[in-house]
Write an enzyme that holds these catalytic residues in place. Sequence first.
Site, PDB file in Angstrom:
ATOM      1  CB  CYS A  23      -1.017   0.087   1.254  1.00 40.65           C
ATOM      2  SG  CYS A  23      -0.252   0.276   2.661  1.00 40.65           S
ATOM      3  NE  ARG A  29      -4.815   1.457   1.591  1.00 43.80           N
ATOM      4  CZ  ARG A  29      -4.683   2.005   0.455  1.00 43.80           C
ATOM      5  NH1 ARG A  29      -5.535   1.678  -0.321  1.00 43.80           N
ATOM      6  NH2 ARG A  29      -3.754   2.730   0.032  1.00 43.80           N
ATOM      7  CG  ASP A 138      -5.593   4.995   2.749  1.00 44.82           C
ATOM      8  OD1 ASP A 138      -5.360   4.594   4.005  1.00 44.82           O
ATOM      9  OD2 ASP A 138      -4.415   5.344   2.083  1.00 44.82           O
TER      10      ASP A 138
END
Length: 165
Positions: A23, A29, A138
């Site tokens: 990420c 994440r 996100d």
Amino acid sequence: MRDSVQRSAQGSAARPVRVMFVCHGNICRSPMAEFLLKDMVEKRGIADHFAIESAATTSEELGNPVYPGTRKRLAEEGISVEGKTAKRLRSADYDDFDLFIGMDSENMRDMGRIFGSDPDGKVYKMLEFAGVERDVADPWYTGDFDATYDDIHAGCIGLLSWLGY
């Protein structure tokens, strides 16, 4: 690539399947995916079939610990991220891992920039494994760690199924 990764995953004497989750900053994440998949394979008794890590496409968060919202959400599942700090994806990682799983379209573009190309077909988007074409949102921006967890959980279940587990 899929067939060789699946054979590696299922072979009794084969080396572990090496998975890198990716990420933007490696604090929300991708570490959520890393530690959730580690927990899932441990509970299934197949942890020795996997080597699982995560990394960032940027250097913004290097050395920082996992974001509090991610730590809290995983702790609700009994999963610890103790000791994890953000690290950066390197072009040399391409040869060291079997799968690179990005969380969103930007991560996919950034991996293309870092690797130059994907000749072995190792790069995937997380929700492809859940049969969905959208990004994993996100939670740094949305604040919704539950929705992110649900997406990543679905992706990890799909990944394990795709690998034959």
